[in-house]
Design a protein around this motif. Structure first.
Motif, PDB file in Angstrom:
ATOM      1  N   GLY A   1      51.788  31.680  34.443  1.00 27.25           N
ATOM      2  CA  GLY A   1      52.248  32.830  35.629  1.00 27.25           C
ATOM      3  C   GLY A   1      51.184  32.690  36.644  1.00 27.25           C
ATOM      4  O   GLY A   1      51.475  32.651  37.998  1.00 27.25           O
ATOM      5  N   VAL A   2      49.823  32.727  36.267  1.00 24.55           N
ATOM      6  CA  VAL A   2      48.937  32.519  37.190  1.00 24.55           C
ATOM      7  C   VAL A   2      48.941  31.200  38.009  1.00 24.55           C
ATOM      8  O   VAL A   2      48.663  31.261  39.285  1.00 24.55           O
ATOM      9  N   GLN A   3      49.246  30.129  37.336  1.00 22.64           N
ATOM     10  CA  GLN A   3      49.128  29.013  37.927  1.00 22.64           C
ATOM     11  C   GLN A   3      50.317  28.788  39.102  1.00 22.64           C
ATOM     12  O   GLN A   3      50.182  28.171  40.147  1.00 22.64           O
ATOM     13  N   ARG A   4      51.579  29.295  38.959  1.00 26.84           N
ATOM     14  CA  ARG A   4      52.453  29.691  39.979  1.00 26.84           C
ATOM     15  C   ARG A   4      52.152  30.305  41.251  1.00 26.84           C
ATOM     16  O   ARG A   4      52.427  29.791  42.252  1.00 26.84           O
ATOM     17  N   VAL A   5      51.376  31.331  40.832  1.00 29.32           N
ATOM     18  CA  VAL A   5      50.658  32.125  41.954  1.00 29.32           C
ATOM     19  C   VAL A   5      49.663  31.246  43.076  1.00 29.32           C
ATOM     20  O   VAL A   5      49.669  31.287  44.104  1.00 29.32           O
ATOM     21  N   LEU A   6      49.068  30.601  42.064  1.00 30.28           N
ATOM     22  CA  LEU A   6      47.997  29.663  42.764  1.00 30.28           C
ATOM     23  C   LEU A   6      48.502  28.402  43.528  1.00 30.28           C
ATOM     24  O   LEU A   6      48.099  28.145  44.690  1.00 30.28           O
ATOM     25  N   ALA A   7      49.493  27.824  43.000  1.00 32.20           N
ATOM     26  CA  ALA A   7      50.429  27.175  43.569  1.00 32.20           C
ATOM     27  C   ALA A   7      50.849  27.353  44.921  1.00 32.20           C
ATOM     28  O   ALA A   7      50.846  26.610  45.907  1.00 32.20           O
ATOM     29  N   ALA A   8      51.379  28.582  45.088  1.00 33.16           N
ATOM     30  CA  ALA A   8      52.144  29.026  46.164  1.00 33.16           C
ATOM     31  C   ALA A   8      50.730  29.382  47.284  1.00 33.16           C
ATOM     32  O   ALA A   8      51.015  29.215  48.698  1.00 33.16           O
ATOM     33  N   CYS A   9      49.715  29.697  46.928  1.00 30.68           N
ATOM     34  CA  CYS A   9      48.567  29.832  47.593  1.00 30.68           C
ATOM     35  C   CYS A   9      48.080  28.513  48.136  1.00 30.68           C
ATOM     36  O   CYS A   9      47.705  28.530  49.524  1.00 30.68           O
TER      37      CYS A   9
ATOM     38  N   GLY B   1      41.425  38.059  33.393  1.00 32.10           N
ATOM     39  CA  GLY B   1      42.512  38.890  33.463  1.00 32.10           C
ATOM     40  C   GLY B   1      43.902  38.192  34.095  1.00 32.10           C
ATOM     41  O   GLY B   1      43.571  36.929  34.631  1.00 32.10           O
ATOM     42  N   ASN B   2      44.791  38.389  33.775  1.00 30.40           N
ATOM     43  CA  ASN B   2      46.065  37.629  34.158  1.00 30.40           C
ATOM     44  C   ASN B   2      46.633  38.137  35.508  1.00 30.40           C
ATOM     45  O   ASN B   2      47.418  38.628  35.846  1.00 30.40           O
ATOM     46  N   GLY B   3      45.670  37.541  36.503  1.00 30.34           N
ATOM     47  CA  GLY B   3      45.846  37.884  38.038  1.00 30.34           C
ATOM     48  C   GLY B   3      45.236  37.036  38.767  1.00 30.34           C
ATOM     49  O   GLY B   3      44.407  36.089  38.357  1.00 30.34           O
ATOM     50  N   VAL B   4      45.648  37.196  40.103  1.00 35.67           N
ATOM     51  CA  VAL B   4      45.003  36.258  41.098  1.00 35.67           C
ATOM     52  C   VAL B   4      44.240  36.915  42.206  1.00 35.67           C
ATOM     53  O   VAL B   4      44.695  38.188  42.740  1.00 35.67           O
ATOM     54  N   PHE B   5      43.184  36.668  42.756  1.00 35.21           N
ATOM     55  CA  PHE B   5      42.423  37.121  43.953  1.00 35.21           C
ATOM     56  C   PHE B   5      42.536  36.014  45.002  1.00 35.21           C
ATOM     57  O   PHE B   5      42.514  34.831  44.775  1.00 35.21           O
ATOM     58  N   ALA B   6      42.503  36.539  46.084  1.00 34.04           N
ATOM     59  CA  ALA B   6      42.708  35.670  47.240  1.00 34.04           C
ATOM     60  C   ALA B   6      42.181  36.312  48.692  1.00 34.04           C
ATOM     61  O   ALA B   6      41.935  37.490  48.519  1.00 34.04           O
ATOM     62  N   CYS B   7      41.650  35.167  49.569  1.00 32.65           N
ATOM     63  CA  CYS B   7      41.118  36.052  50.767  1.00 32.65           C
ATOM     64  C   CYS B   7      41.856  35.267  52.116  1.00 32.65           C
ATOM     65  O   CYS B   7      42.547  34.075  51.738  1.00 32.65           O
ATOM     66  N   GLY B   8      41.628  35.779  53.101  1.00 32.49           N
ATOM     67  CA  GLY B   8      42.160  35.021  54.271  1.00 32.49           C
ATOM     68  C   GLY B   8      43.328  35.964  54.909  1.00 32.49           C
ATOM     69  O   GLY B   8      43.784  36.603  54.245  1.00 32.49           O
TER      70      GLY B   8
ATOM     71  N   VAL C   1      51.224  36.007  51.092  1.00 34.01           N
ATOM     72  CA  VAL C   1      51.770  35.069  49.876  1.00 34.01           C
ATOM     73  C   VAL C   1      51.667  35.853  48.665  1.00 34.01           C
ATOM     74  O   VAL C   1      52.659  35.695  47.661  1.00 34.01           O
ATOM     75  N   LEU C   2      50.560  36.722  48.238  1.00 34.33           N
ATOM     76  CA  LEU C   2      50.605  37.494  46.874  1.00 34.33           C
ATOM     77  C   LEU C   2      51.725  38.292  46.848  1.00 34.33           C
ATOM     78  O   LEU C   2      52.084  38.687  45.567  1.00 34.33           O
ATOM     79  N   SER C   3      52.114  38.804  47.940  1.00 38.52           N
ATOM     80  CA  SER C   3      53.131  39.953  47.854  1.00 38.52           C
ATOM     81  C   SER C   3      54.565  39.289  47.147  1.00 38.52           C
ATOM     82  O   SER C   3      55.483  40.110  46.720  1.00 38.52           O
ATOM     83  N   GLY C   4      54.951  38.089  47.145  1.00 38.31           N
ATOM     84  CA  GLY C   4      55.926  37.391  46.398  1.00 38.31           C
ATOM     85  C   GLY C   4      55.691  37.541  44.872  1.00 38.31           C
ATOM     86  O   GLY C   4      56.580  37.155  44.198  1.00 38.31           O
ATOM     87  N   PHE C   5      54.717  38.039  44.443  1.00 38.27           N
ATOM     88  CA  PHE C   5      54.638  38.103  43.049  1.00 38.27           C
ATOM     89  C   PHE C   5      54.293  39.372  42.279  1.00 38.27           C
ATOM     90  O   PHE C   5      53.989  39.624  41.198  1.00 38.27           O
ATOM     91  N   GLY C   6      54.033  40.421  43.228  1.00 38.80           N
ATOM     92  CA  GLY C   6      53.902  41.689  42.607  1.00 38.80           C
ATOM     93  C   GLY C   6      53.197  42.481  43.614  1.00 38.80           C
ATOM     94  O   GLY C   6      52.942  42.361  44.833  1.00 38.80           O
ATOM     95  N   GLU C   7      52.716  43.728  43.071  1.00 43.31           N
ATOM     96  CA  GLU C   7      52.055  45.056  44.163  1.00 43.31           C
ATOM     97  C   GLU C   7      50.575  44.191  44.296  1.00 43.31           C
ATOM     98  O   GLU C   7      49.899  43.983  43.746  1.00 43.31           O
ATOM     99  N   VAL C   8      50.319  43.916  45.904  1.00 42.40           N
ATOM    100  CA  VAL C   8      49.157  43.516  45.980  1.00 42.40           C
ATOM    101  C   VAL C   8      48.059  44.460  46.210  1.00 42.40           C
ATOM    102  O   VAL C   8      48.423  45.734  46.965  1.00 42.40           O
ATOM    103  N   GLU C   9      46.895  44.540  45.698  1.00 41.12           N
ATOM    104  CA  GLU C   9      45.634  45.332  46.037  1.00 41.12           C
ATOM    105  C   GLU C   9      44.834  44.898  47.144  1.00 41.12           C
ATOM    106  O   GLU C   9      44.484  43.759  47.087  1.00 41.12           O
ATOM    107  N   ARG C  10      44.751  45.603  48.375  1.00 39.83           N
ATOM    108  CA  ARG C  10      43.646  45.129  49.330  1.00 39.83           C
ATOM    109  C   ARG C  10      42.445  46.033  48.782  1.00 39.83           C
ATOM    110  O   ARG C  10      42.292  47.020  48.782  1.00 39.83           O
ATOM    111  N   LEU C  11      41.361  45.200  48.736  1.00 41.01           N
ATOM    112  CA  LEU C  11      40.251  45.361  47.984  1.00 41.01           C
ATOM    113  C   LEU C  11      38.847  45.331  48.848  1.00 41.01           C
ATOM    114  O   LEU C  11      38.794  44.194  49.318  1.00 41.01           O
ATOM    115  N   ASN C  12      38.347  46.171  49.138  1.00 42.61           N
ATOM    116  CA  ASN C  12      37.212  46.034  50.173  1.00 42.61           C
ATOM    117  C   ASN C  12      35.859  45.777  49.221  1.00 42.61           C
ATOM    118  O   ASN C  12      35.897  46.183  48.041  1.00 42.61           O
ATOM    119  N   VAL C  13      34.871  45.378  49.763  1.00 43.24           N
ATOM    120  CA  VAL C  13      33.588  44.798  49.015  1.00 43.24           C
ATOM    121  C   VAL C  13      32.901  46.450  48.867  1.00 43.24           C
ATOM    122  O   VAL C  13      32.595  46.884  49.956  1.00 43.24           O
TER     123      VAL C  13
END
Length: 280
Positions: free
Chosen positions: A222-230, A243-250, A256-268
């Motif tokens: 499942g993670v691989q599918r999200v990474l492929a879309a990225c 964890g069974n999830g993906v993080f991304a930046c840019g 892109v991530l919104s196509g796979f579930g609820e997206v969390e916007r996380l600040n440092v």
């Protein structure tokens, strides 16, 4: 008068790591890089005859937390604890470490234990290592930033920098951390895939993490599918560890991530665990 202490600890997304075995829990841990995030765990602690822990996530309540119970017992105190978080548990956001660190920060003030911040972190790190729920999350969450841990445990050198841009993440469900951390075969693959340098910026962190995720063999289908879309969209991304999830930046990461579930916007995060309040 019965008092209550409330504390918060930020979570931590690990991008790549390598286990380092020491002579005991204090010197056992990991090296690696990750991002301390502004979301985490709020812990409310009240003295009690026997320790009990309630875990609250978005209105759902579960009972018990072996690392938290272990850590309080080691301190010789008993408390009624409620930990609250918004991010999904077991999804690679470092919430187990955050729960222990927040609880011990609160307990230290509540019971006037006189522990330093390092002492509190050392106790939390021990609980994580003993229960195989984490190796480097506590060390990272002592303060904020994108972190590069140069040695195991809480006293090793940690390089931190503080980018302004956010990180985006999507969770596909929990992944049992202990099953990976207790597998010699998985640890050997992880060690071989480890990129032996610190990230230069947030994009570089995502790219180094992705190389590690691919080489370690930890990526679930499942993670691989999200990474492929990225990849198709040119978005730097990797798997949350562990964890069974993906993080991304840019710029396009959220879309892109919104196509796979609820997206969390996380600040440092800009700081580590801290006491919020003491109240009657």
């Amino acid at each position: 008068m019965v008092r209550t202490a409330v504390a918060f600890s930020p979570g931590h997304i690990s991008g790549y790591f390598k286990r380092v075995e020491g002579s005991g829990p204090g010197s056992t841990g990991s090296v690696g890089a990750g991002v301390v995030i502004d979301e985490g765990v709020r812990s409310t602690v009240t003295p009690a005859a026997a320790t009990s822990v309630r875990v609250v996530w978005r209105g759902r309540v579960a009972a018990g937390s072996p690392p938290v119970e272990y850590a309080l017992d080691r301190l010789g105190v008993a408390a009624r604890v409620t930990t609250e978080c918004r991010l999904p548990i077991g999804a690679g956001f470092g919430l187990s470490a955050a729960a222990v660190l927040a609880t011990l920060t609160a307990a230290n003030h509540l019971f006037d234990l006189g522990l330093s911040a390092d002492d509190v972190a050392a106790r939390a790190h021990e609980a994580e290592v003993v229960h195989r729920t984490g190796l480097g999350d506590v060390a990272a969450s002592q303060a904020g930033g994108v972190v590069c841990r140069m040695g195991p445990g809480i006293h090793a050198e940690i390089i931190r920098f503080y980018p302004e841009e956010p990180l985006y993440a999507v969770s596909l469900g929990p992944l049992p951390t202990a099953s990976v951390l207790s597998s010699p075969e998985a640890m050997a693959r992880i060690a071989a895939a480890y990129p032996d340098r610190c990230p230069r910026d947030l994009t570089d962190f995502c790219l180094l993490s992705r190389e590690f995720a691919q080489g370690s063999g930890l990526i679930a289908p499942g993670v691989q599918r999200v990474l492929a879309a990225c990849d198709t969209a040119g978005v730097p991304a990797s798997m949350t560890m562990l964890g069974n999830g993906v993080f991304a930046c840019g710029d396009d990461a959220d879309r892109v991530l919104s196509g796979f579930g609820e997206v969390e916007r996380l600040n440092v995060a800009r700081r580590g665990a801290y006491l919020i309040e003491m109240k009657p």
